[in-house]
Structure formats: structure tokens, C-alpha cells
Motif scaffolding. Structure first.
Motif, PDB file in Angstrom:
ATOM      1  N   MET A  77      -5.036   8.870   4.772  1.00 16.19           N
ATOM      2  CA  MET A  77      -3.507   9.031   5.135  1.00 16.19           C
ATOM      3  C   MET A  77      -3.298  10.743   5.119  1.00 16.19           C
ATOM      4  SD  MET A  77      -0.312   7.877   2.810  1.00 16.19           S
ATOM      5  CE  MET A  77      -0.100   6.273   3.289  1.00 16.19           C
TER       6      MET A  77
ATOM      7  N   ALA B  58     -10.578   9.955  -0.202  1.00 18.12           N
ATOM      8  CA  ALA B  58     -10.214   9.778   1.121  1.00 18.12           C
ATOM      9  C   ALA B  58      -8.771   9.244   1.196  1.00 18.12           C
ATOM     10  CB  ALA B  58     -11.126   9.439   2.297  1.00 18.12           C
ATOM     11  N   ASN B  59      -8.557   8.204   0.422  1.00 14.94           N
ATOM     12  CA  ASN B  59      -7.441   7.438   0.335  1.00 14.94           C
ATOM     13  C   ASN B  59      -6.500   7.767  -0.843  1.00 14.94           C
ATOM     14  OD1 ASN B  59      -6.634   4.032  -0.413  1.00 14.94           O
ATOM     15  ND2 ASN B  59      -6.285   4.835   1.548  1.00 14.94           N
TER      16      ASN B  59
ATOM     17  N   TRP C  43       1.871  -3.417   1.472  1.00 21.38           N
ATOM     18  CA  TRP C  43       1.854  -3.068  -0.070  1.00 21.38           C
ATOM     19  C   TRP C  43       3.041  -3.600  -0.516  1.00 21.38           C
ATOM     20  CZ3 TRP C  43       0.747   2.464   1.794  1.00 21.38           C
ATOM     21  CH2 TRP C  43       1.751   3.524   1.340  1.00 21.38           C
TER      22      TRP C  43
ATOM     23  N   VAL D  60      -7.804   4.171   6.710  1.00 21.21           N
ATOM     24  CA  VAL D  60      -8.060   4.464   5.087  1.00 21.21           C
ATOM     25  C   VAL D  60      -7.462   6.100   5.072  1.00 21.21           C
ATOM     26  CG1 VAL D  60     -10.040   5.316   3.801  1.00 21.21           C
ATOM     27  CG2 VAL D  60     -10.334   3.296   5.106  1.00 21.21           C
TER      28      VAL D  60
ATOM     29  N   HIS E 227      -1.875   6.560  -4.709  1.00 21.11           N
ATOM     30  CA  HIS E 227      -0.798   7.159  -5.398  1.00 21.11           C
ATOM     31  C   HIS E 227       0.589   6.447  -4.956  1.00 21.11           C
ATOM     32  CE1 HIS E 227      -2.794   9.642  -8.294  1.00 21.11           C
ATOM     33  NE2 HIS E 227      -3.423  10.365  -7.389  1.00 21.11           N
ATOM     34  N   MET E 228       0.461   6.225  -3.618  1.00 22.62           N
ATOM     35  CA  MET E 228       1.857   5.754  -3.264  1.00 22.62           C
ATOM     36  C   MET E 228       2.244   4.280  -3.595  1.00 22.62           C
ATOM     37  SD  MET E 228       2.124   7.310   0.680  1.00 22.62           S
ATOM     38  CE  MET E 228       2.370   8.987   1.124  1.00 22.62           C
ATOM     39  N   GLU E 229       1.006   3.552  -3.427  1.00 21.95           N
ATOM     40  CA  GLU E 229       1.159   2.311  -3.914  1.00 21.95           C
ATOM     41  C   GLU E 229       1.398   1.754  -5.385  1.00 21.95           C
ATOM     42  OE1 GLU E 229      -1.679  -0.839  -2.576  1.00 21.95           O
ATOM     43  OE2 GLU E 229      -2.392   0.377  -0.681  1.00 21.95           O
TER      44      GLU E 229
ATOM     45  N   GLY F  51       3.105   4.269  -7.079  1.00 26.13           N
ATOM     46  CA  GLY F  51       4.324   4.854  -7.329  1.00 26.13           C
ATOM     47  C   GLY F  51       5.462   3.805  -6.604  1.00 26.13           C
ATOM     48  N   ASP F  52       4.974   2.953  -5.883  1.00 23.60           N
ATOM     49  CA  ASP F  52       5.759   1.701  -5.339  1.00 23.60           C
ATOM     50  C   ASP F  52       5.669   0.503  -6.153  1.00 23.60           C
ATOM     51  OD1 ASP F  52       7.165   2.916  -3.374  1.00 23.60           O
ATOM     52  OD2 ASP F  52       5.761   2.349  -1.823  1.00 23.60           O
TER      53      ASP F  52
ATOM     54  N   ASN G  17      -5.023  -3.504  -0.291  1.00 22.72           N
ATOM     55  CA  ASN G  17      -4.130  -3.578   0.811  1.00 22.72           C
ATOM     56  C   ASN G  17      -4.868  -4.365   1.808  1.00 22.72           C
ATOM     57  OD1 ASN G  17      -1.112  -3.405   1.130  1.00 22.72           O
ATOM     58  ND2 ASN G  17      -1.404  -1.792   2.694  1.00 22.72           N
TER      59      ASN G  17
ATOM     60  N   ARG H  67      -4.022   9.687  -1.422  1.00 27.51           N
ATOM     61  CA  ARG H  67      -2.637   9.812  -1.445  1.00 27.51           C
ATOM     62  C   ARG H  67      -2.079   8.024  -1.115  1.00 27.51           C
ATOM     63  NH1 ARG H  67      -4.373  14.152   1.444  1.00 27.51           N
ATOM     64  NH2 ARG H  67      -3.408  16.111   0.972  1.00 27.51           N
ATOM     65  N   GLN H  68      -2.846   7.293  -0.516  1.00 33.72           N
ATOM     66  CA  GLN H  68      -2.127   6.080  -0.186  1.00 33.72           C
ATOM     67  C   GLN H  68      -2.060   5.296  -1.689  1.00 33.72           C
ATOM     68  OE1 GLN H  68      -3.866   3.429   2.816  1.00 33.72           O
ATOM     69  NE2 GLN H  68      -3.102   1.542   1.717  1.00 33.72           N
TER      70      GLN H  68
ATOM     71  N   CYS I   6       4.587  11.221  -3.091  1.00 33.05           N
ATOM     72  CA  CYS I   6       3.768  10.046  -3.097  1.00 33.05           C
ATOM     73  C   CYS I   6       4.276   8.910  -4.011  1.00 33.05           C
ATOM     74  CB  CYS I   6       2.143  10.219  -3.426  1.00 33.05           C
ATOM     75  SG  CYS I   6       1.451  11.006  -2.008  1.00 33.05           S
ATOM     76  N   CYS I   7       4.415   9.491  -5.424  1.00 29.31           N
ATOM     77  CA  CYS I   7       4.839   8.492  -6.482  1.00 29.31           C
ATOM     78  C   CYS I   7       6.092   8.401  -6.683  1.00 29.31           C
ATOM     79  CB  CYS I   7       4.091   9.072  -7.789  1.00 29.31           C
ATOM     80  SG  CYS I   7       2.296   9.208  -7.765  1.00 29.31           S
TER      81      CYS I   7
ATOM     82  N   ARG J 162       9.147   3.211   3.816  1.00 31.32           N
ATOM     83  CA  ARG J 162       9.603   2.829   2.464  1.00 31.32           C
ATOM     84  C   ARG J 162      11.110   2.450   2.315  1.00 31.32           C
ATOM     85  NH1 ARG J 162       6.731   7.243  -1.533  1.00 31.32           N
ATOM     86  NH2 ARG J 162       5.281   5.999  -2.673  1.00 31.32           N
TER      87      ARG J 162
END
Lengths: 428, 568
Positions: free
Chosen positions: A390, B130-131, A294, A388, B136-138, B140-141, B68, B133-134, B551-552, A95
Motif C-alpha cells: 500500500m 511491505a504491508n 476488511w 500487498v 495498521h489500517m485494519e 485502526g478499523d 484479508n 500500512r495496511q 492509518c489508525c 472507509r
């Protein structure tokens, strides 16, 4: 930029091992039960606080970190075509690296990026069908490893895939150039249950083998190899067949092999169930690929050019760009202990663990900035090999080593300052 | 404290019953306030403009693994549309980090483009635990936009097993509550109830009353159990349903059976256009829009979003592996990605090119518009294209014009496959949606359906998320493409199509009060069972507030309380 340093790491939180594609989180760091993890932890078992944690270096001499950052920023500011390579760290690092790459107009690629790029190209051409770790463990009744014995690079793979299963799957290894014969395991034992491993070494190279296996499935009468016909029949009869491969072990034509295996999986899925389980992306590569994609919309091996983002999985490789001297500066990030900067004669800014200082080779035109390792010196996140899941990482020890993200953010701030000065000078 | 005066705009604020009145708005500290006595520090002239709350997209695939994967699958989507070998043009705005793409733009571009259209929030509808965290990160971005997500349930082995074993409703309720809590979600979405799992066991189709081949449960049972559990928990957003048999001719029967399965409980049926097909006509594929609408009109507890398709290249990204596998032969370009995921979900990414001359595609287009134009109560309909599945979100202004401008709509209809143009009910629909109805479908209704009391309206106390459009009755597409001003929490974030600030958006999630101490160790037992079906340490199944914050990107956490009195 947000840093993961403060999250999520309660001291009693489980430890996630960051060293192989599996990111196991079920063992304590004191007893990881894995030769790889033990070796990596030993390599990092050096002081991590204060001056003993290692100095920044400039042209082979220790210098204050601020000076190294300032010089590195000057180089980045002045570079005409920088290469940001490695990306060997966590989500926070990726990032942070992307905005810097945008600022300086860089080309972005990971360390040893060829397997990642080959797998990507196969995906871009044809797509594919995969399954995640838990899915393989629950459903697979036949696992075929193509081209390599994956436990060599993911030691606990079969333990993770077989744990809790009453009837283990059949395991077959298909390929020619495996080990020396003596080391080939004939079985794997998990929780007291033993699964046999069958080795099947056909007489062709991998692309031809993959093609013949496809033929054995679709037109068996055309395939002369009895053993491949039999394997194809077992794949067809399986309740849920899984093909495992490591893009990094499939040779120069990995993309071709992967494409054929995916074509085989697609065929099996017409009437039955099958999936691939590619194993790779360790050392932050899968993570960097995800984050770069992303943020920007495009995967690595992308250039931030004056006309926009240009992605070329073939042309924009670190090795090719350095060999062709197509870049004039290398910024390289490798925070895991087995990562080494690429060969080349361009000026280098290197971010790595303190121990890397002893493996830098000729240090003319080199800035070295020691950084912490995610999951050891600070918290963070990594993407597992299946792309998938993380996982959160937690720090194992108190460390004063800055993270890659912190270091890159400091570089970006300094570059922005220099850019602003340059604009002011032009205006004056 | 200083304040800003937004002067002389014509307000469309359905929540507060304001329909086109000229009024001033006072903004202070990120909120709409009563006009202070002291003079404003800043005055923005909104005369000649239409003022609405910031747009809220309640169903848009903006974050998480499958989007993604779509980006990775389609580098061609991230090149210039006109000259495919050229890169996408770069913005000259130094506030925008470079990011590109049409159907699946990078997260950075996603944020900029939404805000440039006057949207200030978007919700990812298919987050996998299962995904999470990703996802929330996406999000957040994704700059500027507030965001949140619905987590998938109804296909995981643990849930299906417990349902099959006859788990009591309280256990299902607590499982739902725990899943929302662990993944920091805003709601629950079920995708092809039990069908994604069934596909892993070789089943290729699952009707609403058909049994899962392994667990023996039916989609009807799954829908009932989830809808009941969410009601008991008091989660504001009702069960978000992607029903059985998506895209299959004749699937109106499944859709009506799913509605029947709810037994009067509230629910949100998503991208209903893909679930409203009949079997009439020479091609055995027809519009069942009116049957669907009849069911919706008769049930005020239901809401829908449409999932309108628009013509051109896009990519479909869905958790519905069963249906995506079946449709993979139609992929254009011919490639697709599928995955079975962590004993809880799936993922299918199939590129698609909707064509005007295709009978099926033209009919899909007409069905979506028929639904929009025939639901009586606009509060039950949310404007979506199921981005990117029906079309990219950037086509919303075009869709709004189709709904507001009958001659424009008929012009488009005339270009389609002649059988559709001649026989569709759409050609006789005279209704043109009003600005007020558009304001309902794009902000007021989604805010209400999500339980966001301080968003989607312009009343005193609301967050100052505001879109100011220059009124243009002749071309609503142009008007809704480029608002004059966009405010996010009181700050101007876009002016005349140019991003002017890039704050980090906030994260919405619900905080259900579920009982995880019903008997000692319940939560731990639950975690252990979940971990056995998954592959993570039980403690890693939960995302804490600090980690969510990381994450965010440090954006504000915006917890939404559940209805009081639920979950005794």
C-alpha cells in the motif's frame, strides 16, 4: 471518519503516481516518463481552487454545494434499494463509503467491476499463488504474459521488472487477439540492456489455450501443439517462472482462464517454482476491494440487506442491476480522470473531478459533486496491483476541492440527520 | 473531576499480588486512582463478580494482507453456520456497523467480539514491512481494542545477505532498530528462520543447522542474530519465534535446537503446540509436550504461547509459505492462497477443519492442553489459539473451561479418537487452573512480556481497562463469554454482552534508540539497499507519526520506551 488530508505529504516527499496498477513512486510528476501519467495529469490540469474549481450541479444547473449535498442526502434517505458504485478513489474514501452504505442499505460494486469479480471468483473457487513486483524482479527468469501485452495499460511494467537485473528474464507473450501485428514490441530495453519478446499465438481461444498448456505440462504426449509443448518444457525448466495476466483482458471467461493458469502454477510448484502476477485493480478498485473486505468481512458485490450481508459476485453487478432496474438510486464515485459513470436511467448522485461535469450526458435527476483526485489534490493511500503493498499518496497542488471522504462524510451526516427527523416524526 | 466507583468486586490482579480479595476500584480520567475524598459520580455494583484487568491477546492475526486474503478466499465463512445460504445475523445494536465472519470476521466484528469477551488489546504477530500500512489500517478499523504488531525479519534478502557476508552485530542491531522504527512495530517475529526465503529458491525443508541453498546461512544463525540484536536494543518483547518445521512429526528436535541456538537469551516461542511433535507410536506422530515443557521450566528467560487447536472449521494464515505449501493438500475446503512477497516474506492461507475423530487433530488438541497444564510458572505461558490458525479467538471461553474444569475436559477427551483418549498423558493430568492463573495467562503475563507497565493490572495509575465477570464456578465458559461490564480507558464499552461505546483504540509501538548515524549516510545506504530489494522509494519505507495516525483512524499513539542503557 479520519481523513488522510493531513498525512503523509511533506512537500519534498516522493510523488506516487495514482493512475495505473503499478503506483510508481520513483519519478517526479513533472517528468513521469510515462504516456499514461502525462495524459492523466493533463486531463486534471484545470483550476483546483475557489469557484473556478467547479460547481456542484443539480439537474444540469450549477447550485451551491450545500444544496447539492442536501438534495443528495434526501435521495439517499428516501431510496429503497440504492447502489453504491464506482468506489474510484482511495482508502479514506472506501472507509467513508462503507458506513454510508450500511446506513442506507446499499449494494456495493466498483466501476467496470467484472474483471475484479472474475478474478475473485477464480480465487474463491481454487485460490492461487502470486508474487509481488519486487519478487518478480528478483527471481523471475521466464515471464509469460497471457492474453495481452500488459505494458499497454501499465507502461512502465517492464522497466520496473527489469531494472537492476544483470541477466533479464526471457519474455513470452501468449495469446491470439493482440494488437494489429505492427505494434507488437519485439524487445524491451531497460538501462541499456535489451530483452527479446517472443510472441506465440496459438490457434485457440484463451480458455482452450490455457487448458492445452496445462495438458502440455502434465501429459505432453496428448498435446499436439509443438509450440505449447516447448513452452511447457521451458516453464518446467525455469528457476522461477511468472505468468502475467490482466483479468480485464481475458474475455468473458476470465475466471476460467485464471483458474487454469493457477492450476498450472500449482503444478509447477510441485517440483519447481512459479507464481502469478495479475495486473489490474487500478483506479481504486483493488483498494476498495481490500477496504470493503476488511471492514465487512466480504468483498465487493455485497448487499447490505435487512438479513445481513449477502455477497454474490455474479448477481450484484452494476451493469446487471441498472439494466434490470433492480435499484432505484445510483451513488457513483470516480475521482480519476478516465472514469465515467455507468449507463442507466436511475436517478444519479455522481462524485467526480470537475472536468467530469462536461461528460455527464443527460442530467435530469442528477446531482453532481466535484471532488479532488487522490495523489493530485490531496494525500491518501492506494493498494498496488499485487494486493500487498500500500503506497502513500501526496498532494501535487494546493486545492480547495473536497476529497471523496469529506464529501461522503458530509452526506452521511445529513442522512443521519434526516433519519433522526423521521424517527421523531414517527414517534410524534 | 468526577470519578466512578466499581464496588465490591473480587479482584484477581496477579501483578499486584491480589488473589481474589474483595476490593473497590476508583476510576478517574481513564485511570485507576486512589479513592478520592469527594463522593463518586457513578457507582457500579460489582458484588458477586470477578474483576480482572482487560484481556490482552499477545498473538492474534487481526490485521494485514493474509487475513484479508483469507476473508476473500472464504465467503462461506461469512455466512450463517447453520444454514449456509443465509447471511450472518445482524446485530440490533445501532452502535455496531454490520460486519460478519466466524474464523476471519471483518475488523469491525473482530473489535466488537473481543470486547464482548472482556479483551481490551490484541497484537498482530506477523506484520510485513511491505504491508505495514495496511496492517495498521485494519487494526485502526478494529474498534475499541488497543493494538500493535510484530514485524517479520529473518527472511528478507538484505538481512540474509548481510548475515552471510558477516555483518557486524551492530549493523544487524541497527537494521532491527530501523525496521521496528520504520514499520511502527512492537517487536520482531521470525517465521521459519531463513525458510520462507529458501522456499523461493526451491528448498522444501530447512532444519535448524541446515544451510539456505543460496545464502548459505542457517536458521540457527538467524535466530541468534535477531535475539542478540533485540537484547542489545532493549526492546521489551523478546524475539517472537515461529520455529522451523511447523507441523512436522518429530519437530521437537528443531524446537529444542532453536532454544539451544538462543544461548540463554530471552525469547518468546509462539504457538508451540504446532512445534511439539514426536515420532513415537504406531502412527509415528506423538506428543512431545513434556520434553518442550521441561525445556521451558528450566529456562525462566523463555515464554511461550500455546496456539491451542479446537475442533471445527477455521483457516490457517501464516507467513510460512514453505510449510503452508506442504500442507496445502490437507486444505478443507480444497483451496489455498500462497504468495512470495517483496523479497522479505511470504504468505500462505490454507482453510482447515480440525476433527475430533482424526488421530492427528485429536493429538494436537491434547498436546496443547498438556502444555498449558504442565508449565510450572504461569507467567511463562500465554493463552492463545493463534487465531484463527488453531481456532477463532471467540473460542477462548471454551478453552478456559477446559483448563479450569477437569470433569469437563475428560468429557471432551472421551469423544476423541480412541487411541488419543487412551494413551494421552492428558488423561492423568489432574491440575485445574485457578482464576488467578487464568488472569496471569490472559492479561498480566502478556502485558509484562510486551513491556506495557500500565496495562494488564489493576494498580493505581494503570489504565482503567477492566473486565467484570459474574462469577460462575459451574460454567467458566459461560462466565468468560459475557462479562457484566467491560471498561476501556475508564469508559464502559460493553455491558452484559452489548457494546455500549465504540472509541477508537490506541496503537502500541516501540521506539528503539538505534544508531543510524554511525557513519554518515548509513541510514541512507540502508534505505537504498532495502529499496533495491523492494520496490518502493526509500522514503516510502518509513511510516511517520502523522501517517500512522491517519492509518489508525486517529487513535492514540502509545509508544513504549526500550530499556535504558541498551544500544550504546
Amino acid at each position: 471518519m479520519t481523513d488522510d488530508r493531513t498525512a503523509p505529504a511533506a512537500a519534498d516527499a516522493p510523488w506516487t503516481c495514482p493512475f495505473c496498477p503499478l503506483l510508481c513512486d520513483d519519478r517526479d510528476a513533472a517528468a513521469p516518463g510515462c504516456a499514461w501519467a502525462e495524459a492523466a495529469l493533463a486531463a486534471l490540469a484545470v483550476p483546483s481552487t475557489g469557484a473556478r474549481a467547479g460547481h456542484a450541479r443539480l439537474h444540469g444547473q450549477p447550485v451551491p454545494r450545500e444544496q447539492a449535498l442536501r438534495v443528495a442526502a434526501e435521495w439517499l434517505h428516501a431510496a429503497r434499494q440504492p447502489l453504491v458504485a464506482g468506489w474510484g478513489a482511495d482508502v479514506a474514501a472506501a472507509r467513508a463509503l462503507y458506513p454510508l452504505a450500511c446506513r442506507i442499505g446499499a449494494i456495493n460494486d466498483v466501476t467496470a467491476g467484472e474483471p475484479l469479480a472474475q478474478a475473485l471468483r477464480a480465487q474463491q473457487d481454487r485460490g492461487g499463488y502470486t508474487a509481488t513486483l519486487a519478487e518478480v524482479r528478483r527471481h523471475a527468469d521466464l515471464i509469460v504474459c497471457v492474453g495481452s501485452w500488459p505494458a499497454e495499460r501499465a507502461p512502465r511494467l517492464f522497466e520496473r521488472l527489469l531494472a537492476g537485473r544483470e541477466a533479464p528474464p526471457a519474455i513470452v507473450v501468449l495469446g491470439n487477439s493482440l494488437g494489429d501485428g505492427t505494434d507488437r514490441p519485439r524487445s524491451v530495453t531497460v538501462e541499456g540492456r535489451t530483452a527479446e519478446v517472443e510472441w506465440l499465438a496459438p490457434g485457440q481461444d484463451l480458455p482452450a489455450t490455457a487448458a492445452l498448456l496445462h495438458l502440455a505440462l502434465t501429459r505432453p504426449q496428448r498435446c499436439a501443439d509443438e509450440r505449447l509443448r516447448s513452452l511447457a518444457e521451458r516453464l518446467r525448466a525455469a528457476r522461477y517462472a511468472v505468468l502475467v495476466w490482466e483479468p480485464g483482458q481475458l474475455g468473458a471467461h476470465a475466471a476460467l482462464v485464471i483458474e487454469r493458469l493457477q492450476s498450472l502454477i500449482g503444478r509447477l510448484n510441485l517440483t519447481g517454482r512459479a507464481a502469478g502476477f495479475p495486473l489490474g485493480g487500478a483506479g481504486g478498485a483493488a483498494t476498495a476491494q481490500a477496504v470493503h473486505t476488511w471492514l465487512s468481512g466480504l468483498p465487493l458485490r455485497t448487499q447490505v440487506g435487512p438479513r445481513g450481508l449477502e455477497h454474490d459476485a455474479l448477481r450484484l453487478s452494476t451493469e446487471r442491476l441498472l439494466a434490470d432496474r433492480a435499484v432505484d438510486l445510483l451513488l457513483w464515485v470516480g475521482s480519476f480522470p478516465d472514469q465515467r459513470p455507468p449507463d442507466g436511467d436511475r436517478p444519479r448522485i455522481l462524485l467526480g473531478p470537475p472536468a467530469l461535469a462536461h461528460a455527464l450526458g443527460h442530467e435530469s435527476a442528477t446531482v453532481f459533486l466535484p471532488v479532488g483526485t487522490p495523489g493530485i489534490d490531496h494525500a491518501g493511500h492506494l493498494v498496488r496491483c499485487d494486493g500487498v503493498v500500500m503506497l502513500p499518496l501526496r498532494a501535487l497542488r494546493h486545492s480547495t476541492l473536497p476529497s471523496v471522504a469529506e464529501t461522503v462524510n458530509a452526506l452521511l451526516a445529513e442522512v443521519q440527520r434526516l433519519d433522526a427527523v423521521a424517527v421523531t416524526e414517527v414517534a410524534a | 473531576m468526577t470519578w466512578t466507583l466499581l464496588r465490591g468486586g473480587r479482584l484477581h490482579d496477579p501483578t499486584n499480588g491480589i488473589d481474589g480479595e474483595v476490593r473497590d476500584l476508583a476510576i478517574r480520567a481513564g485511570r485507576l486512582v486512589d479513592r478520592p475524598a469527594e463522593p463518586p459520580a457513578e457507582v457500579i455494583d460489582a458484588s458477586g463478580c470477578i474483576v480482572m484487568a482487560g484481556g490482552i491477546d499477545l498473538h492474534s492475526h487481526i490485521g494485514g494482507g493474509k487475513v484479508n486474503l483469507a476473508r476473500m478466499l472464504l465467503p462461506e465463512d461469512h455466512r450463517d453456520r447453520m444454514v449456509g445460504s443465509n447471511p450472518c445475523a445482524v446485530s440490533d445494536n445501532p452502535l455496531e456497523l454490520i460486519s460478519c465472519g466466524h474464523a476471519t470476521p471483518g475488523t469491525l466484528a473482530t473489535g466488537y467480539r473481543y470486547v464482548q469477551m472482556g479483551y481490551t488489546a490484541a497484537f498482530e504477530p506477523a506484520m510485513l514491512a511491505a504491508n505495514a500500512r495496511q496492517a495498521h489500517m485494519e487494526m485502526g478499523d478494529t474498534p475499541i481494542l488497543d493494538h500493535g504488531a510484530y514485524v517479520l525479519l529473518g527472511n528478507d534478502e538484505h538481512f540474509l545477505q548481510r548475515l552471510a557476508e558477516g555483518a557486524p552485530p551492530e549493523e544487524i542491531r541497527d537494521l532491527i532498530g530501523w525496521t521496528l522504527h520504520a514499520s511502527k512495530a512492537m517487536g520482531i517475529k521470525v517465521v521459519n528462520p531463513a525458510g520462507i526465503s529458501a522456499f523461493k529458491y526451491q528448498q522444501r525443508k530447512l532444519d535448524v543447522d541446515e544451510s539456505h541453498v543460496h545464502w548459505g546461512v542457517t536458521p540457527r544463525q538467524v535466530v541468534q542474530a535477531l535475539a542478540r540484536g533485540l537484547t542489545d536494543l532493549g526492546v521489551p518483547h523478546p524475539l517472537h519465534i515461529h520455529g522451523s518445521n511447523l507441523g512436522v512429526a518429530g519437530n521437537i528436535a528443531s524446537t529444542l535446537a532453536t532454544i539451544d541456538a538462543l544461548e540463554g537469551l530471552p525469547a518468546h516461542l509462539t504457538h508451540v503446540q504446532f512445534h511439539a511433535y514426536g515420532l513415537e507410536g504406531p502412527k509415528k506422530f506423538s506428543s512431545a509436550a513434556l520434553q518442550l515443557v521441561e525445556a521451558v521450566n528450566a529456562r525462566p528467560q523463555l515464554s511461550i504461547d500455546v496456539g491451542q487447536i479446537l475442533f471445527g472449521q477455521t483457516v490457517t494464515a501464516s507467513g510460512d509459505t514453505m510449510r503452508q505449501h506442504a500442507n496445502a493438500g490437507l486444505a478443507s475446503p480444497r483451496k489455498w492462497i500462497g504468495a512470495d512477497i517483496e523479497c522479505e516474506a511470504g504468505c500462505g492461507v490454507v482453510p482447515f477443519r480440525y476433527q475430533e475423530k482424526s488421530y492427528v487433530n485429536a493429538l494436537q488438541w491434547a498436546i496443547g492442553l498438556e502444555i498449558f497444564l504442565s508449565v510450572r510458572n504461569p507467567w511463562q505461558v500465554v493463552l492463545t489459539t493463534d487465531h484463527p490458525n488453531g481456532a477463532p479467538f471467540t473460542s477462548y471461553p471454551h478453552l478456559i473451561r477446559l483448563l479450569m474444569d477437569r470433569p469437563f475436559r475428560e468429557e471432551q477427551l472421551a469423544r476423541l479418537h480412541p487411541d488419543v483418549a487412551a494413551n494421552s498423558a492428558l488423561k492423568d493430568m489432574k491440575r485445574e487452573l485457578t482464576l488467578q492463573e487464568i488472569a496471569v495467562m490472559t492479561r498480566a503475563a502478556p502485558a509484562k512480556l510486551l513491556g506495557l507497565s500500565d496495562r494488564g493490572h489493576l494498580g493505581v495509575g494503570a489504565a482503567a481497562d477492566i473486565a467484570v465477570y459474574r462469577d460462575d464456578a459451574t460454567d467458566r465458559e459461560r462466565m468468560f463469554t459475557t462479562p457484566e461490564w467491560v471498561f476501556k480507558d475508564g469508559r464502559v464499552v460493553a455491558h452484559a454482552g452489548r457494546i455500549t461505546a465504540t472509541p477508537v483504540g490506541g496503537t502500541h509501538f516501540v521506539t528503539p534508540r538505534f544508531d543510524d548515524e554511525r557513519d554518515t549516510g548509513f541510514a541512507e545506504a540502508l534505505r537504498q539497499r532495502m529499496a533495491r530489494n523492494g520496490s518502493l522509494h526509500p522514503q516510502h519505507l518509513e511510516i511517520g507519526h502523522d501517517e500512522l495516525c491517519a492509518c489508525c483512524r486517529g487513535g492514540r499513539l502509545l509508544p513504549t520506551a526500550c530499556f535504558e542503557g541498551a544500544a550504546s
